[in-house]
Every structure is written in structure tokens, then in C-alpha cells.
Scaffold this active site. Sequence first.
Site, PDB file in Angstrom:
ATOM      1  N   PRO A 159       0.835  -1.210   0.000  1.00  0.00           N
ATOM      2  CA  PRO A 159       0.000   0.000   0.000  1.00  0.00           C
ATOM      3  C   PRO A 159       0.867   1.258   0.000  1.00  0.00           C
ATOM      4  O   PRO A 159       1.771   1.387   0.814  1.00  0.00           O
ATOM      5  CB  PRO A 159      -0.787  -0.114   1.309  1.00  0.00           C
ATOM      6  CG  PRO A 159      -0.673  -1.543   1.721  1.00  0.00           C
ATOM      7  CD  PRO A 159       0.644  -2.011   1.208  1.00  0.00           C
ATOM      8  N   CYS A 170       0.279   5.531  -0.507  1.00  0.00           N
ATOM      9  CA  CYS A 170      -0.629   6.643  -0.775  1.00  0.00           C
ATOM     10  C   CYS A 170      -0.195   7.398  -2.026  1.00  0.00           C
ATOM     11  O   CYS A 170       0.997   7.664  -2.227  1.00  0.00           O
ATOM     12  CB  CYS A 170      -0.668   7.582   0.413  1.00  0.00           C
ATOM     13  SG  CYS A 170      -1.511   6.873   1.846  1.00  0.00           S
ATOM     14  N   ALA A 225      -3.675   3.366   1.763  1.00  0.00           N
ATOM     15  CA  ALA A 225      -4.491   3.470   2.975  1.00  0.00           C
ATOM     16  C   ALA A 225      -5.783   4.199   2.628  1.00  0.00           C
ATOM     17  O   ALA A 225      -5.770   5.368   2.239  1.00  0.00           O
ATOM     18  CB  ALA A 225      -3.725   4.222   4.055  1.00  0.00           C
ATOM     19  N   GLN A 245      -6.678  -1.661   1.576  1.00  0.00           N
ATOM     20  CA  GLN A 245      -6.196  -1.447   2.932  1.00  0.00           C
ATOM     21  C   GLN A 245      -7.112  -0.423   3.601  1.00  0.00           C
ATOM     22  O   GLN A 245      -7.149   0.740   3.219  1.00  0.00           O
ATOM     23  CB  GLN A 245      -4.757  -0.932   2.949  1.00  0.00           C
ATOM     24  CG  GLN A 245      -4.189  -0.861   4.367  1.00  0.00           C
ATOM     25  CD  GLN A 245      -2.840  -0.194   4.444  1.00  0.00           C
ATOM     26  OE1 GLN A 245      -2.708   0.989   4.116  1.00  0.00           O
ATOM     27  NE2 GLN A 245      -1.825  -0.929   4.891  1.00  0.00           N
ATOM     28  N   TYR A 291      -0.634   5.199  12.979  1.00  0.00           N
ATOM     29  CA  TYR A 291      -2.021   5.563  12.740  1.00  0.00           C
ATOM     30  C   TYR A 291      -2.893   5.000  13.867  1.00  0.00           C
ATOM     31  O   TYR A 291      -2.393   4.365  14.803  1.00  0.00           O
ATOM     32  CB  TYR A 291      -2.447   5.105  11.348  1.00  0.00           C
ATOM     33  CG  TYR A 291      -1.634   5.774  10.261  1.00  0.00           C
ATOM     34  CD1 TYR A 291      -1.500   7.166  10.223  1.00  0.00           C
ATOM     35  CD2 TYR A 291      -0.967   5.031   9.292  1.00  0.00           C
ATOM     36  CE1 TYR A 291      -0.734   7.790   9.254  1.00  0.00           C
ATOM     37  CE2 TYR A 291      -0.194   5.651   8.318  1.00  0.00           C
ATOM     38  CZ  TYR A 291      -0.083   7.035   8.306  1.00  0.00           C
ATOM     39  OH  TYR A 291       0.684   7.652   7.354  1.00  0.00           O
ATOM     40  N   ARG A 306      -1.845  -5.251   8.789  1.00  0.00           N
ATOM     41  CA  ARG A 306      -0.492  -4.675   8.816  1.00  0.00           C
ATOM     42  C   ARG A 306      -0.227  -4.131  10.206  1.00  0.00           C
ATOM     43  O   ARG A 306      -1.004  -3.335  10.740  1.00  0.00           O
ATOM     44  CB  ARG A 306      -0.343  -3.571   7.768  1.00  0.00           C
ATOM     45  CG  ARG A 306       0.959  -2.786   7.928  1.00  0.00           C
ATOM     46  CD  ARG A 306       1.341  -1.985   6.704  1.00  0.00           C
ATOM     47  NE  ARG A 306       2.006  -2.856   5.706  1.00  0.00           N
ATOM     48  CZ  ARG A 306       2.684  -2.391   4.667  1.00  0.00           C
ATOM     49  NH1 ARG A 306       2.787  -1.086   4.452  1.00  0.00           N
ATOM     50  NH2 ARG A 306       3.256  -3.231   3.812  1.00  0.00           N
ATOM     51  N   LEU A 334      12.479  -2.399   1.562  1.00  0.00           N
ATOM     52  CA  LEU A 334      13.733  -2.467   0.813  1.00  0.00           C
ATOM     53  C   LEU A 334      14.016  -3.870   0.288  1.00  0.00           C
ATOM     54  O   LEU A 334      15.136  -4.381   0.371  1.00  0.00           O
ATOM     55  CB  LEU A 334      14.900  -1.956   1.669  1.00  0.00           C
ATOM     56  CG  LEU A 334      14.802  -0.468   2.068  1.00  0.00           C
ATOM     57  CD1 LEU A 334      15.997  -0.059   2.900  1.00  0.00           C
ATOM     58  CD2 LEU A 334      14.673   0.430   0.845  1.00  0.00           C
ATOM     59  N   GLY A 357       7.224  -1.927  -2.499  1.00  0.00           N
ATOM     60  CA  GLY A 357       6.692  -0.583  -2.632  1.00  0.00           C
ATOM     61  C   GLY A 357       7.434   0.215  -3.680  1.00  0.00           C
ATOM     62  O   GLY A 357       7.106   0.213  -4.862  1.00  0.00           O
ATOM     63  N   ARG A 358       8.501   0.871  -3.255  1.00  0.00           N
ATOM     64  CA  ARG A 358       9.246   1.753  -4.172  1.00  0.00           C
ATOM     65  C   ARG A 358       9.754   1.030  -5.415  1.00  0.00           C
ATOM     66  O   ARG A 358       9.802   1.591  -6.504  1.00  0.00           O
ATOM     67  CB  ARG A 358      10.418   2.400  -3.431  1.00  0.00           C
ATOM     68  CG  ARG A 358       9.981   3.399  -2.362  1.00  0.00           C
ATOM     69  CD  ARG A 358      11.179   3.875  -1.541  1.00  0.00           C
ATOM     70  NE  ARG A 358      10.802   4.891  -0.568  1.00  0.00           N
ATOM     71  CZ  ARG A 358      10.331   4.623   0.651  1.00  0.00           C
ATOM     72  NH1 ARG A 358      10.159   3.362   1.029  1.00  0.00           N
ATOM     73  NH2 ARG A 358      10.022   5.600   1.473  1.00  0.00           N
TER      74      ARG A 358
END
Length: 355
Positions: free
Chosen positions: A23, A25, A58, A100, A183, A231, A302, A324-325
Site C-alpha cells: 500500500p 498513498c 491506505a 487497505q 495511525y 499490517r 527495501l 513498494g518503491r
Amino acid sequence: MTSLAQPLRLRDVTLPNRIALAPMCQYSAEGDGLPTGWHLAHLAARAVGGAGLILTEATAVVPEGRISPRDTGLWSPAHVDAWRPITALIAAQGAVPAVQLAHAGFKASTWWPFAAERGGVADADGGWTPVGPGGQPFVPNYRTPAALDQAGIDAVVAAFAQAAVYAVDAGFQAVEVHAAHGYLLHEFYSPLTNHRTDGYGGSWQGRTRLALEVVRAVRAAVGDQTPVLVRISATDWTEGGWTADDSVQFAIELARAGADLIDCSSGGADPHAQIPLGPGYQVPLSERVRRDAVVPTGAVGLITEPEQAEQIVADGQADLVLLGRELLRDPYWPRRALAKLGAEPHWPDQYLRAF
């Protein structure tokens, strides 16, 4: 078949491989949390690229649960209608669309990262008063939250359950509860951010109560067939904070509450935490939870190389790797990785001329 290419069955849903889009944003929603063509292009591209599980960013269960005014939501039939073409296109590529569900707590009503401003968004600029376990802001330039009372807590649990119903109606085949990164649900279970003295604070059982109530409510809302992921921040990386030991016991309780897989991330409750960033730095957390709690886990953070991802799954450090990235940089990483590892990834018919 490589370990990364093996299907993963969670309840009545089978992921075609062990690679998931984490996930992330996009801060590109319009109106009142509605996804846009950007979300369609972004998520569908990763499905075409071969990820077996496609998780949305999210997605807030109530308006005041958004991190920023540009975050997506899922609290009305209008949101259901907006998400449907996105989930349909993801599923048409053979991937599993998942949402999510989130509540940002005292990190809500902030400017998105590429805005000129920083910190909390004022009411005049479209912001709102956030909520949390207490009345202290996360950092000084964030909005001061209102402490949730019992009625507010009950409303949060009900909102997660209703959003889960909407998620199934919108075509999502799995749901993840966001209980990490400082969160709302993490704010309640971390001793760094929860200083309450009522039934939702104090003891370990009190601090984890809200997250467990939410997971039970989501499980009841989606029924027995739909997978529920959670998560967590498996450590706060801070003395006196949440630990990996806590996460093992938490994972056991989450599984009892109806969770099928624990997505192990970390941090977010302490802005000054010293996090040992490096390739696969959170994988030991996933491995520990998987081994000691005896529950399926996801590893994230990573993970960039095919051989690295393959080893994580092959060695039993996680059942799923979330990227992710790396998937922002290369939407086709899953198909390239599987080919490099000796599997034969299926390419869409429209792209066969390239292979």
C-alpha cells in the site's frame, strides 16, 4: 517452480504468486476521497506487471480518518461505484484486488508530501480535527486531536465493519486492516502513544483491545470466505515502546480474531526512532512472527532483487513479499523477476509480440 511463483491460498482466494504491491498513498483522490483515473492506471499497471496481490493505498473508513484531504476513502455507495472499475480491471489481469482499510488517528488532516505546505491542514484549507487515544499531537505542527470516548471508539469499529462490507461490494477480494505506522490502531496499542487509564489503555490487553475489536468486526462483515490481512508495526524501534515479543503475542490474538496473514512493517509511533534501514531490514520481524506465532506473514521494506525475494519465501521468513518503491520504479518487476528465477511468467496477449 520457484518459491516466489507458487500460489498462496488464503481462505477461498488464491494469489497466483507470492509478490504483492505494498500500500502506497498516491494523494490523488478528488472530491470527498474518491479514487480517480490515476488510481486506475497506477493499480492496473502493477496488475499487468504480474504482482499477485494488488493492495490499494491506505483507504479511510471515515472522512476524518484520511491522512490528507487527497486520500481515498470507502465510506459511502459513491466510493463503491468509483472503486468498481478499478477492481474489475485488476481482477481481469489475474491479480487479486485488495483494499487497505485505515484510520489515520492523530496523523490525520496533514498536507500531502508534494504540497508546498507542511504540517496540519487548517479547517479553512479543507482540514478537520483529528482524533486519537489522547489529546497530544504527534508532532508540534500537526493538528491537536480530540481524545476518543467510548461512543467514538464504537463508531470507529462500526466504520471499519461498514467499509469492509463496501469493499466486498466494490469487488475487492481481500481486505487489509491498517494497524501500523503510528495511525489510529497503532496509536492505541503502542505504549509510546497510549496513556489512557480506561479499558482501552494501561495494560497490554487494554491497549490492543481496539485493534482486536476492529479485526473481529471486519471478519464478521466480510464472512468466512474473504481473507483478512493485518499490517502491524512489529516494533517501535524505541526503548519502552512496542517490541517484537509483543508482536508475536499480538499475531496470535489477531489470528484468533480472524486474521489470515500478518503484514509485518515497523515504526511510526516515535518521530525520533532510530530505524536501521537496509535491504530487507524488516524481514527478521516477519520471520520471528511467522515462526513463534505460527501464522502466515508478509515481509516488506527495501526488497528489491529477485534473488532476495526468492530467498525470503524459500527460507520460510515470510509467505508473501510486498514491494513498494521498487514497483513504483518498475511495474513489470514481478514478471521480470520470475523469468530471471527460471519461471515462465504469463504475459498478456496484447504484449506477446515483445516476447
